[in-house]
Structure formats: C-alpha cells, structure tokens
Design an enzyme around this catalytic site. Structure first.
Site, PDB file in Angstrom:
ATOM      1  CG  ASP A 200      13.218  77.626 -36.548  1.00 15.20           C
ATOM      2  OD1 ASP A 200      13.134  76.590 -37.230  1.00 15.20           O
ATOM      3  OD2 ASP A 200      14.298  78.198 -36.312  1.00 15.20           O
TER       4      ASP A 200
ATOM      5  N   GLY B   3      19.375  74.078 -31.196  1.00 17.29           N
ATOM      6  CA  GLY B   3      18.761  73.779 -32.491  1.00 17.29           C
ATOM      7  C   GLY B   3      17.329  73.296 -32.350  1.00 17.29           C
TER       8      GLY B   3
ATOM      9  CB  SER C 273      15.015  82.318 -30.555  1.00 13.99           C
ATOM     10  OG  SER C 273      15.896  81.462 -31.155  1.00 13.99           O
TER      11      SER C 273
HETATM   12  C1  GLA Z   1      17.539  77.558 -38.454  1.00 15.83           C
HETATM   13  C2  GLA Z   1      16.640  78.662 -38.999  1.00 15.83           C
HETATM   14  C3  GLA Z   1      15.517  78.065 -39.847  1.00 15.83           C
HETATM   15  C4  GLA Z   1      16.067  77.100 -40.893  1.00 15.83           C
HETATM   16  C5  GLA Z   1      17.044  76.097 -40.263  1.00 15.83           C
HETATM   17  C6  GLA Z   1      17.724  75.219 -41.286  1.00 15.83           C
HETATM   18  O1  GLA Z   1      16.825  76.769 -37.549  1.00 15.83           O
HETATM   19  O2  GLA Z   1      16.069  79.392 -37.944  1.00 15.83           O
HETATM   20  O3  GLA Z   1      14.778  79.092 -40.448  1.00 15.83           O
HETATM   21  O4  GLA Z   1      16.671  77.799 -41.939  1.00 15.83           O
HETATM   22  O5  GLA Z   1      18.043  76.766 -39.514  1.00 15.83           O
HETATM   23  O6  GLA Z   1      16.792  74.383 -41.885  1.00 15.83           O
END
Ligand code: GLA
Length: 379
Positions: free
Chosen positions: A172, A124, A128
């Site tokens: 991200d 998390g 990537s």
């Molecule tokens: C993942 C996705 C992001 C976002 C988060 C939740 O990290 O890649 O785009 O949606 O989940 O906030």
C-alpha cells in the site's frame, strides 16, 4: 468531505489559520488489480494508485509542534515532535510517520496543517497508507530532506507496523509513493522495484464497494501471515516467493491442511500476477480478466479471506457483458472488489451491478477510477 482540490483546501487553511499555506501535498489511495496477500511473502503485486487522495495544506511553524485539522471528521490534533506519545485515532498515523522519520535521524520542523480527503476509510483502498504518505510529504515540505519515494514508503510501513501496530506488508505504501498516471505497477516486494504497465486500451477499472467494513487490526490477517511463514519453513525457504509451483506439488504432502491451502494460493497468485503483467504489456484484457477471476476463486477457496458480500458483488460483476474479470481487492473480509470493464458499456455495467447487488439493507457504491501519480507536492 472533498474540498475540491488544492484551491478548496487552501481556502480551508486560510479560514482556520488566517494566513495562506506555503505548500499543498497529496497522496493517493490504491486499488490492487491482482497479487493479493503476496506482499508479505516477498512476492509480486500489481496495484494502481487511484484518483482519490488525501491532501494537506500546511505552513511551517517556528517551534516543534504539529497542529493538524482534519476537515472530514472536524477534529484537531496537536503534538510535540520532541515528545511523541502514543494515543488514539487518525493522528497516530501522522505521529507514527514523524516517529519513523526521526528514528532515521532526520531533523523535523513543526507545521500547521489542514487535511481532507476522498479515499473511503476502511474500504480496502488504503486510506491509511495515503494518510501516511501525505504526512511524510508534509514533513518533507517543511523540513527539506530529499524525497526518495521508495525509502519514504518503507518508513511509512515502519510507522504502521511499529507505531500504529498493524502488521501490514509494503504494497500500500509503495504504490501510494510510486504510482504512475494511466498505469498499474508491477511491484517486486523483495527488491522493492516497480515497473509501470499500461492499462488495457478501451477498458476501465471499476471499484465495487460492498458497503461492508472490516479493519485489519486484530483480524485474521496476522493468522494468515503465520500460516504462510509456517509453510515457508516447511519448504526450507525464506519466503513463499521462493517456492515454484512444481516444488509445491512435490513437497506439499507433508504440510498440514491450512498452511497448504494458504501456500497454494500465494504460489499460484505470484504466477498469476506475473502473467497478468505480461497480458497488460500485450494489451490483452481478456487474459487479464481471466486471471482476476482465478485470483478471486483462490482467495475464496484457499486463502479464505473473502466474504458473502464480496462473493455476491463479484458474481454480479462477472455476469455482466463487457466485464472481463472481477475479484475482491485488498485484505478481504469486506470492503471493495475491482472489475475490468469495456469502456463503452461501463454505464450499463454500473447500473446492472447495483441492481443485482443492492437490497434494502445492503447498498453498494460503484464507480470508475483512473490510475494516478504517487504522492506529490501540488504547490
Ligand atoms: C492489506 C495490507 C497489504 C496487503 C493486502 C493483501 O491491504 O495492508 O500489505 O498484505 O492487505 O494483499
């Protein structure tokens, strides 16, 4: 493996290709302070790029081949830019970026590269996106097109959505491209504009890794997106970003239970994210922490993307003196939480959370992280 910065990766390149690299590029992972599952609702997020990244040392080739050796998994991938074919594994992120750049009409030059990083995978923390932005930087270094950070972020998202096949939002890639040392970024995921906001003085951001993992592909992520879209249609707006809290209160009754709960989270979270940015501008760590705690409760109860391990580590963190707030971060269902902690007591905090959470078959990794700059060419 962490090659210990640019020097380490340059040596690894020389050992493999018997020549010095001509460039070294890097792109960071991220931790999101608040604003979860709001990006694909055209809303607000408040992440920071972290001092963990993916680095590539490279040298242009005379042909259109890309040959990359990934130190951490001891695997080499080779592909032709003229004949991109889908396959499997980490190289799909590099290929996907090449595909997206070429879709935009950019002419790419091949390269030899050695890649290494210290962003934990599947935790998390956006390993990537870091890989995608590092690949984009590598192509920029050999192919010489202009580096427009926001555009590169959207192309990397396109690679992830259309080549890799993961339907993620823009957060991200945007933060890995735009990050600012010492700051989080308030990002508007509709206009794609970002505003740096300083971290509260005297406090540090701590990553609390539960040690549990859950990938995004095929997960409940797409289901959450659909439920949010259903709620937006109910309110007659393009995205939940356009629903104010009062409008939600007035119109929620006709909505089925699950889309109603999902919408309540997103609408509350957008408001909390803007309030959190205000609190940071004032240096108000107590208020920022309170909002982080409220975000976790909403993700757990209404959006239902937390997990037993995430709830446990967040509760352990919240119970410690000097912890202003804690919440799960990223997509959810596993991976990491984030806490805002008084700098003076941080070592005691790290020990206490480990003691509280760890069992013989459940081990955390907890560490302080610093806000870093976005993707860059190191040399
Ligand atoms: C993942 C996705 C992001 C976002 C988060 C939740 O990290 O890649 O785009 O949606 O989940 O906030």
């Amino acid at each position: 493996m962490n090659t210990g910065g640019p020097a380490g990766i340059e040596a690894a390149f020389e050992a493999r290709f018997s020549q010095a690299p001509t460039a070294v590029v890097r792109a960071p992972g991220r931790v999101n302070l608040i604003g979860e599952h709001t990006d694909y609702n055209a809303g607000f997020v408040l992440p920071m790029a972290i001092d963990r990244d993916i680095r590539i040392a490279l040298r242009p080739r005379a042909d259109d081949m890309v040959k990359v050796f990934a130190v951490d998994v001891a695997q080499e991938a080779t592909f032709s830019l003229a004949a991109l074919e889908r396959g499997e594994g980490w190289q799909e992120y590099v290929k996907g970026v090449a595909w997206a750049l070429q879709e935009q009409g950019l002419a790419l030059t091949g390269w030899d590269g050695v890649m290494a990083g210290d962003v934990p995978r599947g935790a998390g923390l956006s390993s990537s996106a870091a890989l995608e932005l590092a690949a984009a930087r590598a192509f920029q270094a050999t192919s010489g097109f202009a580096w427009e950070a926001t555009r590169m972020a959207t192309l990397c998202q396109l690679a992830e959505n259309r080549w890799v096949g993961v339907n993620s939002g823009i957060m991200d890639q945007l933060i890995s491209a735009l990050g600012r040392e010492g700051h989080a970024l308030l990002l508007d995921c509709r206009s794609l504009e970002g505003e740096p906001v300083p971290l509260p003085p005297g406090h540090v951001v701590v990553i609390l890794d539960t040690g549990t993992r859950r990938g995004l592909v095929g997960s409940a992520y797409n289901e959450r997106r659909r439920q949010c879209e259903e709620a937006a249609v109910h309110f007659g707006v393009p995205a939940l970003r356009d629903v104010a809290p009062e409008m939600f209160e007035a119109g929620a009754a006709g909505l089925a239970e699950l889309p109603r709960k999902r919408a309540r989270h997103v609408i509350g979270e957008n408001a909390r994210t803007l309030q959190a940015a205000d609190a940071m501008r004032r240096g108000d760590a107590t208020e920022l922490g309170r909002l982080m705690n409220a975000s976790h409760a909403s993700l757990k109860e209404d959006f239902e993307v937390s997990s037993g391990a995430l709830d446990a580590i967040v509760a352990c963190a919240q119970a410690q003196p000097g912890c202003r707030g804690a919440r799960m971060t990223g997509g959810g269902f596993g991976g990491c939480a984030v806490a805002l902690v008084e700098e003076g007591g941080v070592n005691a905090f790290l020990r206490a959370v480990t003691d509280c959470y760890d069992t013989p078959d459940r081990r955390s990794a907890v560490y302080v992280c610093r806000a870093a700059d976005g993707a860059s060419r190191v040399r």
